[in-house]
Structure formats: structure tokens, C-alpha cells
Enzyme design. Sequence first.
Site, PDB file in Angstrom:
ATOM      1  N   LYS A  14       0.836  -1.217   0.000  1.00  0.00           N
ATOM      2  CA  LYS A  14       0.000   0.000   0.000  1.00  0.00           C
ATOM      3  C   LYS A  14       0.864   1.258   0.000  1.00  0.00           C
ATOM      4  CE  LYS A  14      -2.041  -1.224   3.822  1.00  0.00           C
ATOM      5  NZ  LYS A  14      -1.456  -2.561   3.955  1.00  0.00           N
ATOM      6  N   THR A  15       1.857   1.268   0.877  1.00  0.00           N
ATOM      7  CA  THR A  15       2.721   2.443   0.948  1.00  0.00           C
ATOM      8  C   THR A  15       3.494   2.607  -0.356  1.00  0.00           C
ATOM      9  OG1 THR A  15       2.855   2.151   3.334  1.00  0.00           O
ATOM     10  CG2 THR A  15       4.517   3.547   2.322  1.00  0.00           C
ATOM     11  N   ASP A  53      -1.928   7.859   3.688  1.00  0.00           N
ATOM     12  CA  ASP A  53      -1.522   6.501   4.077  1.00  0.00           C
ATOM     13  C   ASP A  53      -2.151   6.192   5.442  1.00  0.00           C
ATOM     14  OD1 ASP A  53      -0.279   4.051   4.029  1.00  0.00           O
ATOM     15  OD2 ASP A  53       1.763   4.795   4.249  1.00  0.00           O
ATOM     16  N   GLN A  76      -5.700  -3.236  10.626  1.00  0.00           N
ATOM     17  CA  GLN A  76      -4.602  -2.617  11.361  1.00  0.00           C
ATOM     18  C   GLN A  76      -5.030  -1.318  12.041  1.00  0.00           C
ATOM     19  OE1 GLN A  76      -0.546  -2.862   9.561  1.00  0.00           O
ATOM     20  NE2 GLN A  76      -1.659  -3.523   7.754  1.00  0.00           N
ATOM     21  N   ARG A  89       5.031  -7.390  11.092  1.00  0.00           N
ATOM     22  CA  ARG A  89       6.241  -6.582  10.885  1.00  0.00           C
ATOM     23  C   ARG A  89       7.421  -7.460  10.479  1.00  0.00           C
ATOM     24  NH1 ARG A  89       4.047  -3.011   9.267  1.00  0.00           N
ATOM     25  NH2 ARG A  89       2.236  -4.321   9.567  1.00  0.00           N
TER      26      ARG A  89
HETATM   27  N1  LIG Z   1       5.744  -5.498  -6.367  1.00  0.00           N
HETATM   28  C1  LIG Z   1       6.658  -5.639  -5.419  1.00  0.00           C
HETATM   29  N2  LIG Z   1       7.813  -6.258  -5.669  1.00  0.00           N
HETATM   30  C2  LIG Z   1       8.742  -6.427  -4.710  1.00  0.00           C
HETATM   31  N3  LIG Z   1       8.627  -5.955  -3.457  1.00  0.00           N
HETATM   32  C3  LIG Z   1       7.513  -5.304  -3.131  1.00  0.00           C
HETATM   33  C4  LIG Z   1       6.470  -5.109  -4.100  1.00  0.00           C
HETATM   34  N4  LIG Z   1       5.481  -4.419  -3.474  1.00  0.00           N
HETATM   35  C5  LIG Z   1       5.895  -4.197  -2.217  1.00  0.00           C
HETATM   36  N5  LIG Z   1       7.106  -4.728  -2.007  1.00  0.00           N
HETATM   37  C6  LIG Z   1       7.879  -4.687  -0.728  1.00  0.00           C
HETATM   38  O1  LIG Z   1       7.092  -5.308   0.285  1.00  0.00           O
HETATM   39  C7  LIG Z   1       7.239  -4.659   1.532  1.00  0.00           C
HETATM   40  C8  LIG Z   1       5.899  -4.181   2.027  1.00  0.00           C
HETATM   41  O2  LIG Z   1       5.421  -3.107   1.230  1.00  0.00           O
HETATM   42  P1  LIG Z   1       4.670  -1.862   1.856  1.00  0.00           P
HETATM   43  O3  LIG Z   1       5.398  -1.411   3.066  1.00  0.00           O
HETATM   44  O4  LIG Z   1       4.390  -0.899   0.790  1.00  0.00           O
HETATM   45  O5  LIG Z   1       3.342  -2.602   2.307  1.00  0.00           O
HETATM   46  P2  LIG Z   1       2.106  -2.009   3.098  1.00  0.00           P
HETATM   47  O6  LIG Z   1       0.906  -2.616   2.496  1.00  0.00           O
HETATM   48  O7  LIG Z   1       2.189  -0.538   3.158  1.00  0.00           O
HETATM   49  O8  LIG Z   1       2.346  -2.652   4.552  1.00  0.00           O
HETATM   50  P3  LIG Z   1       1.721  -2.171   5.955  1.00  0.00           P
HETATM   51  O9  LIG Z   1       0.292  -2.644   5.936  1.00  0.00           O
HETATM   52  O10 LIG Z   1       2.510  -2.913   6.967  1.00  0.00           O
HETATM   53  O11 LIG Z   1       1.845  -0.700   6.019  1.00  0.00           O
HETATM   54  C9  LIG Z   1       8.216  -3.531   1.301  1.00  0.00           C
HETATM   55  O12 LIG Z   1       9.500  -3.970   1.642  1.00  0.00           O
HETATM   56  C10 LIG Z   1       8.094  -3.288  -0.196  1.00  0.00           C
HETATM   57  O13 LIG Z   1       9.257  -2.709  -0.720  1.00  0.00           O
HETATM   58 MG   LIG Z   2       2.337   0.823   4.770  1.00  0.00          MG
END
Ligand SMILES: Nc1ncnc2c1ncn2[C@@H]1O[C@H](COP(=O)(O)OP(=O)(O)OP(=O)(O)O)[C@@H](O)[C@H]1O
Ligand SMILES: [Mg+2]
Length: 774
Positions: free
Chosen positions: A33-34, A225, A256, A614
Site C-alpha cells: 500500500k505504501t 496513508d 490494522q 512486521r
Molecule cells: N511489487 C513488489 N515487488 C517487490 N517488493 C515489493 C512489491 N510491493 C511491495 N514490495 C515490498 O514489500 C514490503 C511491504 O510493502 P509496503 O510497506 O508498501 O506494504 P504495506 O501494504 O504498506 O504494509 P503495511 O500494511 O505494513 O503498512 C516492502 O519492503 C516493499 O518494498
Molecule cells: Mg504501509
Amino acid sequence: MEKYLKVLNEAQKAPVLHKDGALMVIAGAGSGKTRVLTYRIAYLMDQGVDAFNILALTFTNKAAREMKKRIAKIVGSSEAKNLWMGTFHSVFAKLLRFEADKLGYPSNFTIYDTQDSQRLIASIIKEMGLDKDIYKYKQVQNRISSYKNSLITVKAYFNNPDLVEADAMAKRPRTGEIYKNYVDRCFKAGAMDFDDLLLKTNELLTRFPEVLMKYQNRFKYILVDEYQDTNHSQYLIVKALSDRFQNICVVGDDAQSIYSFRGANIDNILNFQKDYENVAMYRLEQNYRSTRNIVNAANSIIAKNTKQLEKVVWTANDDGSMIKLHRSTTDAEEGRFVAESIFEHRMQEQLLNGSFAVLYRTNSQSRSIEDGLRKRDIPYRIYGGLSFYQRKEIKDVLSYLRLVLNPKDEEALKRIINFPARGIGQSTMDKLLVAANHYGRSIFEVMENLDKIDLKINSGTRRKLEDFVMMIKSFQITNETYDAFAIAEHVSKKTGLLLEFKKDGTPEGIAKMENIEELLNGMKDFVEGQKEIADAMGNLGEFMEDVALATDLDKDTADEDRVALMTVHMAKGLEFPYVYIVGMEEDLFPSAMSMNTRSELEEERRLFYVALTRAEKQAYLTYTQSRYRWGKLVDAEPSRFLEEIDEQYVENLTPVDNYRYKSFINADIFGDVDKSKLRQVKPQSSTPPTSYTPNENQLRKLRKLKPELATPVGNTNEVDPNLAEGSLVNHSRFGRGTVLKIEGMGNDKKAEIKFDKGDVKKLLLRFAKLEILS
Ligand SMILES: Nc1ncnc2c1ncn2[C@@H]1O[C@H](COP(=O)(O)OP(=O)(O)OP(=O)(O)O)[C@@H](O)[C@H]1O
Ligand SMILES: [Mg+2]
């Protein structure tokens, strides 16, 4: 397709490439998402959207900085500099600086931190002659804070008989008056507290349609976010600003949502589709962060919650190791286990300390973990708790700097008007305060006009007050031409603050001096960074804004390799290869305070879900059979959450049969443990070390101090060879004493001295000003 989008999967690309309009991405942890938010901003800019038209709101300022760096790599750093990005508080503090005059505030208004607010409230309670055991200042501050977050102003409070009556029923009928006085005093001091930053923004946007229009036009694209944790006040701001263009993109995970105790409102997610027209909904399902075992285990936990949006999270990553479960007898043993385990992983896999995080439910749990890590010489950093900027000596320096920017700042003034001591006593302060309240002015303004007011202050004191005013004014002039670092260095020296800590010669004093040095170093970095990342000069105003809103997480410590210790709340959005979740016990996690209703328990479960997700490679869960709480050793039972994880993903490291783990996984066996045995367990000493002795590393740093900072007062570099055990000595502050012991060599030589006044102190000889009497 642009090359930089290759790092996204198809599901992620869709929201990134989405055209105008409202869109929402609801997806599980670690699904990107981030990342989507980051790339959407880069893509918008790449498509020609002006950086000035984009506003991005993140959960920490650190997250914002990281996003900005990544975007800068794609679109170039000079463009990325113009993005407005940060937490709600920091972004709207910045906006308020431009518009504050409309609300009657100076643009250089001070931001009061929680400590400032509490001190002011305590002082008001005292001035009003109220019983401080009934009107507890922390409780009152909490109450005022929740009023503000629900947009209940003083006027709205008094117009609402229910609220007035509720406080009267709670035997605190004068809460409203305290609220009113508090608001007045903050206003007079040109200060906003944290909650004001949102409340006043809302006020600004509702009262001044032309201001609202200006920012609606400016922020054509708004991205948020962690949308699941926005509160009502934040929701209204976003809604107002995005109303015209409706180009709003929010990402979040209802599973979350962990801040409802602070007013976060999950309905903001649930109602999003009603609030905007033609909302596009996107889902991400693939987790990239964690091993399959971790993802599946986390899914099995969150499935127990009844209230949730339907979601799938899967991963193509390896199975990885099982989640490891460890039981110990005491919390001290738990700390030793964690340290030992980190030590081994680090050795065997050649890892950095930064690969590890220890997460706990409450801050007080860090103590036993710290003990364990210290014994193993593993460097760590605690996030949260008392932040660096709240340490006394740091706050002293910052208070001077706050006065330079805003002399009306009452809390800063009260703090340092007589520190270092300059003969301005409490009775003088009381007189000034009475006059300030009488004339509706700040204390500083009263001090500037002493000749016009009839105050019973003698001429000696009057002169001291005038000198103080002059000093602050001279700093203001200096501040006009220098950057934040230069002015802070000047102030620390000119006020005598550095000298104050240097001259007492104790290791504590030296540690404080060292902290001030660290503050100055930090400011130097800041000044350079400002010029690089943001299009700014690094002046004092910019620095103070950064500090006022800095959470501990924001401090960039990329150059320091340390294990991270923090609460689960702080860990939201972060990731670490190895994660230890400690204190998995009933009444702790879930917290004893959160088990009254199903919805509270569900929030605790979401918190556990956040904790577990995490971890990238390996998660440890630890619990202990007895733990020190509130100064007593108490029995502890394994957390119900341990039972809830699907067994197939868990490996028990301590399946000893005196405590039947197997059956606890399956059923309610907590009753049949022989607790009398637990009580016999002898606890480890739990008192933290009381005196501070600088370690080798700190001493090395001390020696590197710039000469003018490091040279102690007087000629004390030479340690007198005649000083020996039994010598009678005189110290400029502590008086006469007898040397009990001498230890260390050269620069580290210390003497343990029993002073006639009764204290025994250890002094570093090269700093202590000792006169040898015999
Ligand atoms: N398409 C992708 N290919 C490789 N790595 C990815 C890809 N998308 C995300 N990641 C990696 O996966 C991890 C999680 O991504 P991100 O932090 O954006 O998730 P999130 O959904 O925001 O998580 P949270 O809910 O914990 O905030 C990060 O290390 C990110 O770089
Ligand atoms: Mg995030």
C-alpha cells in the site's frame, strides 16, 4: 509503460495509473500500500502534475522522508522538494504558519508539547486554588485533548449541558473553567498545543471560505496513508480540502486500525464510498514482506475478529521457519533469552543489529529487555518513551531557542528565566504572572514594560529582569543572520548553560553536556539536510518546527546500527527481518484495560496482527510465568492470542512437561498450574543502575569535542599526583570530603569521595575542580 513502474505487480499498477477521482486501496499488511502511494505520486508528477499541487499525509515524518527520497530518484530531487508531505500535524503546522494571523496568532507561534500543556494546566489548577488530588493535571489534560479532537471548543462545551453535567457528576465541576483558562493562556503565549494544530486548521477552513478555496485549488491531489487510523478532526480536514477536485487516494487496512483509544475512527474507511462519488476500490492480495508461515499465522489470528472487511493475503515467498514460541520463568530471563537469540542469529547469519526489533505492549516492558541486551553488549535504541528532545538539559536549550522565536512563550520562559541561576526567584515570577494575567499580556511583555507598571520588585531584581530581556533580544538579532546550528551554539555558550553542566564535574553533568553536544551535531546535520532535501535554509524556525513534531521514530539513525525496541503501536508500517514480540501474557497483551468489551478485545487482536506482520523472515513470541509489575512479582498466564494462532505454524522452544504447552494450545488448562512454585522463583535484581558512568565510546566522543566545548573550566587537565586515598579535598560545589578510592588511568581517572555533607560521589578528576587540603 514507464520503466520505473516495473517494480509493481499488476494489482498495484492499477491504482497507481488510476485517472482522476476518488480511489481507495484496502489491503492486508505488507501488500505494498505504501509503495502504491509512493509510485502514484511519482507517476502523477511524471504525467505533468505540479509537485505544488500534491499533498501526501503519512503516519510518521520518517515515512514521508523515505517516500520523498524514492520519488526524487524517479522525478529528480529539485521537483520532489516542492511536495507537501508529512504527518497531519507537521503539514498543518506548516499551513498554519502562513495563515495564523487570521486566527490572531503570530506566524512564529510556539508548539507546546504534552509536557508543556501539562505544566500549564497544573499551574492553572494551582492558581485557581483547586485540590490537585481531585483535579489531576494529566487527567484534565486528557479530557481537554479529547474535547479538542472532537472539535468541542470552550464555547461549545459551555453550550452543551450534557458535557457540563458530566464533569459535575465526576466531581470536577470546574473542568470547563480550566479549559477556558488554558485556551486563553495558550493564546496569550502565542502557543498551540498538538490538538490545536488540527482544531485550528478546521477552524481556519470553516471560518474563512477564501482560505479553504485557496488550499482546495492548491492541493488538487491528496493522498493519505494508514487511513484507517485517522480521527474525526483529520477526517474533516481531508474532506474539506478534497471537496472540490475529489482527487483523493486513501490506502489502509481495517485490520490494522489500532488507535481508536485516541479517537481514530474506522468508520472513515467504511464510509469512504458514501463520502465521495464514483469511488474506485482496489485490492492488493500479495504480501511481499513476510514468509508464508508468518503470513498464514497472521491470517489465522485476524480471522478470529468478527468485524472486518473481507480480504485475502497470500505470498509467493518461501515457507521460512516456524514462528518460535518461548516460555521463561521471569521477565529477566525473557530479556536474557531475547539477547541470547539476537546474539546467535547475528553471529551465524552475519547480520546487523538493525535487522532486529523487539516489540512490546507497554513501554515499561523494555527494562528487562534492556538489561539482557546490555549484558550481551548489544547496542539498542528505544523508540518512544521520553524522547531525546524531552530530556531536561535539551529542553533547557530548546526553551531559550523557543524564546528567541517567540518571547511570549510562557512555558519556555518559566523554565529558564532562572536557569542558570541569575537571582530571579519564585516570588518575582508570581508577581509577573499576576500582572500578566491582569493586563492580558504575556510575561515577557510585562518584563519589557516594567517601568510603566507598579510592581513591587526591587531595583536589583528589576535590573536582572531587564538584562534577561536584553539578552533574548540580542539573540533575536543574531538569529536574523545565522542558521539554526550557529544560533544554538551561540545561545548555549552565552547563557552559560554549557558551563553549568560542565562545572559540576559529575559524570551525570558530563553526560548532559554530551547530550547538548549531540543536539548541536544534530542541528548541523539538519541545516545541511534542509539545503539538500527541502528548498530551505535551515534556519531556527525550520528546526524548531521539526523538533516540536518529531516523534522518536523520526530521528534518522541510519548511521547507528542498533536493535530497535518499541511498542507495537510505534511499529505500524515498519518492517524488520527478525521480530521478537515479548510479554505474550494475559492482562498484558491483551492489555488488562482492553478486555471489557468485544470491540476492545478485537482492537488488541488487530494490534497483535500488526506486531506479527512486521516480521520478514522470523518471528519470536515470548511469555513468562511471572513478571514484575507495579513493583511486585506477579503470576502471569500465557496470552489467549497464543492459542489462536494456527498450531501448524508454531514451534515451541520450551515444551518442558512441568508446564503443559500442548494442552494450553488446545484448551483451558491455565487453572492447573502449581502457582505456589512460581512464587518461589527468585527474581533478578530489577533496579536500573542509578549512577551514570560514561563508557569508552562516550569518553572517546567527549575527547573529540570541539576544544571550546571540551575544555573544562579552570586549569584542571593536569591531575594532581599528590591526590591519593585518604586525601582531604575541597570541591567548589560539594564542599569538603575525603577520597575513598582512586580508579582509572589518565583522562579516565576518577576519585570516589565521601563529602562531609554526607554524599559519596564519583568524580572524573580532569573535570572536578578539587583543591587538595592534606
Ligand atoms: N511489487 C513488489 N515487488 C517487490 N517488493 C515489493 C512489491 N510491493 C511491495 N514490495 C515490498 O514489500 C514490503 C511491504 O510493502 P509496503 O510497506 O508498501 O506494504 P504495506 O501494504 O504498506 O504494509 P503495511 O500494511 O505494513 O503498512 C516492502 O519492503 C516493499 O518494498
Ligand atoms: Mg504501509
